[in-house]
Scaffold this motif. Structure first.
Motif, PDB file in Angstrom:
ATOM      1  N   LEU A  85      -2.066  19.092   7.410  1.00  0.00           N
ATOM      2  CA  LEU A  85      -3.249  18.632   6.687  1.00  0.00           C
ATOM      3  C   LEU A  85      -4.483  18.929   7.520  1.00  0.00           C
ATOM      4  CD1 LEU A  85      -3.648  15.104   5.020  1.00  0.00           C
ATOM      5  CD2 LEU A  85      -5.489  16.110   6.352  1.00  0.00           C
ATOM      6  N   GLU A  87      -8.639  18.344   7.326  1.00  0.00           N
ATOM      7  CA  GLU A  87      -9.619  17.598   6.548  1.00  0.00           C
ATOM      8  C   GLU A  87     -10.758  18.505   6.083  1.00  0.00           C
ATOM      9  OE1 GLU A  87     -11.925  14.642   8.567  1.00  0.00           O
ATOM     10  OE2 GLU A  87     -12.237  15.873  10.334  1.00  0.00           O
ATOM     11  N   TRP A 233      -4.945   1.055   6.032  1.00  0.00           N
ATOM     12  CA  TRP A 233      -5.458   2.431   6.084  1.00  0.00           C
ATOM     13  C   TRP A 233      -5.103   3.076   7.418  1.00  0.00           C
ATOM     14  CZ3 TRP A 233      -7.703   3.731   1.480  1.00  0.00           C
ATOM     15  CH2 TRP A 233      -8.125   2.674   0.665  1.00  0.00           C
ATOM     16  N   PHE A 237      -9.509   6.755   8.726  1.00  0.00           N
ATOM     17  CA  PHE A 237      -9.539   7.231   7.341  1.00  0.00           C
ATOM     18  C   PHE A 237      -9.629   6.079   6.349  1.00  0.00           C
ATOM     19  CE2 PHE A 237      -7.690  10.589   9.853  1.00  0.00           C
ATOM     20  CZ  PHE A 237      -8.319  11.727   9.370  1.00  0.00           C
ATOM     21  N   ILE A 245     -12.374  11.863   3.066  1.00  0.00           N
ATOM     22  CA  ILE A 245     -11.069  11.481   2.528  1.00  0.00           C
ATOM     23  C   ILE A 245     -10.679  10.109   3.063  1.00  0.00           C
ATOM     24  CG2 ILE A 245     -10.286  13.867   2.290  1.00  0.00           C
ATOM     25  CD1 ILE A 245      -8.568  13.510   4.775  1.00  0.00           C
ATOM     26  N   THR A 246      -9.916   9.385   2.261  1.00  0.00           N
ATOM     27  CA  THR A 246      -9.278   8.145   2.711  1.00  0.00           C
ATOM     28  C   THR A 246      -7.776   8.343   2.658  1.00  0.00           C
ATOM     29  OG1 THR A 246      -9.288   7.196   0.488  1.00  0.00           O
ATOM     30  CG2 THR A 246     -11.178   6.682   1.921  1.00  0.00           C
ATOM     31  N   ILE A 247      -7.054   7.653   3.539  1.00  0.00           N
ATOM     32  CA  ILE A 247      -5.595   7.717   3.558  1.00  0.00           C
ATOM     33  C   ILE A 247      -5.070   6.285   3.656  1.00  0.00           C
ATOM     34  CG2 ILE A 247      -3.545   8.588   4.718  1.00  0.00           C
ATOM     35  CD1 ILE A 247      -5.187  10.926   5.739  1.00  0.00           C
ATOM     36  N   ARG A 290      -1.016   7.636   0.840  1.00  0.00           N
ATOM     37  CA  ARG A 290      -1.723   8.186  -0.318  1.00  0.00           C
ATOM     38  C   ARG A 290      -3.111   8.628   0.121  1.00  0.00           C
ATOM     39  NH1 ARG A 290      -3.604   5.908  -6.275  1.00  0.00           N
ATOM     40  NH2 ARG A 290      -5.327   5.021  -5.097  1.00  0.00           N
ATOM     41  N   LEU A 291      -3.369   9.898  -0.053  1.00  0.00           N
ATOM     42  CA  LEU A 291      -4.660  10.499   0.304  1.00  0.00           C
ATOM     43  C   LEU A 291      -5.529  10.574  -0.950  1.00  0.00           C
ATOM     44  CD1 LEU A 291      -5.252  13.689   2.417  1.00  0.00           C
ATOM     45  CD2 LEU A 291      -6.162  13.578   0.102  1.00  0.00           C
ATOM     46  N   ASP A 292      -6.823  10.313  -0.759  1.00  0.00           N
ATOM     47  CA  ASP A 292      -7.780  10.407  -1.875  1.00  0.00           C
ATOM     48  C   ASP A 292      -9.001  11.187  -1.408  1.00  0.00           C
ATOM     49  OD1 ASP A 292      -9.899   9.853  -3.783  1.00  0.00           O
ATOM     50  OD2 ASP A 292      -8.664   8.234  -4.542  1.00  0.00           O
ATOM     51  N   ARG A 297      -5.833  12.930  -5.668  1.00  0.00           N
ATOM     52  CA  ARG A 297      -4.951  12.039  -4.918  1.00  0.00           C
ATOM     53  C   ARG A 297      -3.597  12.708  -4.654  1.00  0.00           C
ATOM     54  NH1 ARG A 297      -4.752   8.250  -9.733  1.00  0.00           N
ATOM     55  NH2 ARG A 297      -4.599  10.380 -10.573  1.00  0.00           N
TER      56      ARG A 297
END
Length: 522
Positions: A85, A87, A233, A237, A245-247, A290-292, A297
């Motif tokens: 991954l 970013e 979280w 992130f 992004i948030t995870i 879960r990534l957003d 997502r």
């Protein structure tokens, strides 16, 4: 040097080719949205000199962009999981994460290639070992030993294998209480050689602890994470961190005891089983993320199984959670109610899902309904006895997926291998060896030029006879700016300027989720 990125869904690199006294500018390589391009200097308003890797090309300036997109590469590492991954945004260098690394050296080899143009080392923000199954963690051993790489943080599920009757630590009342949360707890456990034995997971964790290029080694669970707005979280992130992004950490789900001490429940072979199954328990407590990114997502499903999914559907679906190893038929029926699926979908609903356990059929329809993805990635390999991906699972994904034609992508199915080795070349090789031996027998009268040409021809033949059986690896690429998305993989046999096959995904105005653009792909 100016670093830019290729525009999507694909762009092209060119070279000037002379033929019959005339020069023409031709496409020579196709690049994918977000690929890094080293822009050297402009030629005119339309063209620029660029480098891709270390090679020079020409590129249309209109096919370059400043914005770095989100990049996910689900590597084809055979049986196992591995995802890289990177970013999005302008942070330099970008934070790169490795979520599982398979069982062999493929992921390490990819990282060496990924950081090939960096003089000293490649920086990895986090290595996430979702659970102690060999086809997820063993590939981290060469990565942790790779002196070119630096890793800021190693995360694991909190369950650490050890030698003895209690593989995952003592179990009491249906719970495991030896949750190894920090370096301080991990070091004394691994300091005892008798507890490590010859097991490979303790060896991996010990390598991480003893290597000065690797930062803290800690658990990542719903308790051992950043807490914000009632959710867990990945550090760095969370929404308050202000990144693009948030995870969210959705598992392992910690259930504290009366004294507030962390515990993880045991899972049986089936949800109604009355005894713990060590394999189902360690798999069921995979790190679940879960990534957003601006509404796009992605769910990383680890090796979840039916027992774990039933518990997660209860926990996130607003259904009273049954005691460990004691679920009743009535309790399990509650997770099938529409309101439970809708509530769980608030946490598990995604656009792309990395399918649990390599396409095993040990899944629940309710969990897939809650996820309701429009694209699925299955990471599996040849020469394994598990029959992954299972045919009934593939059918179920098509049934449960979003949109008219959900995308089912499998690293194993997208891999291209030759049917057989080139045995037909061996007689030619034998004749060539005979000619070389005959020439050498002439001693001082041997023709040096002829020998050089024959040896070159022999090397070329040997390269063809012994070249690897895999022609194209089945890696699956996702690139998105949070507004559009592209899922791409290499064609089995195509010239370099037409090597990518891809699907586009766009936001559906009715559902708000992303759906594949109808068509046959590109």
């Amino acid at each position: 040097m100016t670093l830019k990125y290729a525009r999507g869904p694909v762009s092209y690199l060119y070279r000037d080719v002379e033929k019959n006294g005339k020069t023409s500018r031709r496409k020579v390589k196709q690049v994918l949205w977000g690929d890094w391009i080293d822009v050297r200097d402009p030629i005119d308003a339309t063209w620029a000199h660029v480098r891709y890797g270390k090679k020079p090309y020409l590129m249309k300036r209109a096919e370059l962009q400043d914005e770095r997109v989100l990049e996910l590469i689900f590597l084809d590492i055979g049986q196992g999981d591995a995802c890289i991954l990177t970013e999005p945004g302008h942070h330099h260098p970008p934070r790169v994460m490795v979520i599982d690394a398979g069982i062999g050296r493929n992921t390490n080899g990819f990282l060496n290639w990924r950081f090939r143009d960096f003089d000293n080392s490649g920086q990895i923000h986090a290595a996430i070992v979702t659970h102690p199954d060999a086809d997820h963690y063993r590939g981290f051993q060469p990565i942790f030993e790779n002196r070119r790489l630096r890793i800021d943080h190693v995360y694991h599920s909190g369950l650490v294998e050890r030698v003895g009757d209690d593989l995952l630590g003592p179990e009491q009342g249906g719970y495991l209480s030896d949750i190894v949360a920090s370096d301080a707890q991990l070091r004394p456990l691994l300091a005892d050689p008798a507890r490590r034995g010859r097991k490979l997971y303790p060896k991996l964790m010990q390598t991480a602890l003893e290597t000065d290029r690797i930062g803290p080694v800690t658990a990542l669970t719903t308790t051992h994470a950043v807490q914000e707005n009632g959710r867990a979280w990945l550090p760095g992130f969370a929404p308050a961190d202000g990144g693009l992004i948030t995870i969210e950490v959705l598992g392992p789900v910690v259930e504290p005891d009366a004294a507030g001490q962390p515990r993880l429940r045991a899972f049986g072979d089936r949800p109604t089983s009355r005894s713990m199954d060590e394999g189902k328990t360690k798999n069921g407590h995979s790190v679940l993320l879960r990534l957003d990114f601006n509404g796009f997502r992605v769910l990383f499903g680890g090796d979840l199984n039916t027992s774990a999914e039933c518990f997660l559907m209860q926990h996130y679906g607003g259904v009273p959670v049954s005691a460990p190893l004691a679920a009743s038929a009535a309790e399990l029926a509650a997770i099938a109610r529409p309101e439970a699926i809708a509530a769980a979908g608030e946490r598990f609903g995604v656009d792309l899902m990395k399918i649990c356990h390599h396409g095993s059929s040990d899944v629940t329809e309710e969990f897939l309904q809650a996820a309701h993805a429009a694209a699925y990635v299955v990471s599996s390999g040849d020469e394994e006895g598990h029959v992954h991906p299972r045919p009934d699972l593939l059918g179920l994904l098509g049934k449960m997926g979003a949109g008219a034609r959900p995308l089912l992508l499998s690293t194993e199915l997208l891999r291209s291998t030759r049917e057989r080795e080139r045995d037909d070349l061996r007689p030619t090789l034998d004749r060539l060896n005979g000619r070389i031996e005959a020439e050498l027998a002439r001693g001082a009268a041997a023709d040096a030029t002829a020998l050089k040409e024959m040896r070159a021809a022999k090397r070329k033949l040997l390269d063809e006879v012994f070249r690897r059986n895999v022609g194209v690896y089945g890696a699956i690429n996702l690139r998105t700016d949070g507004r559009d998305a592209v899922i791409a993989f290499r064609k089995e046999k195509a010239p370099a300027h037409r090597r990518w096959f891809y699907y586009e995904m766009r936001r559906d105005p009715d559902s708000g989720g992303f759906l594949p653009v109808l068509g046959d792909g590109h």
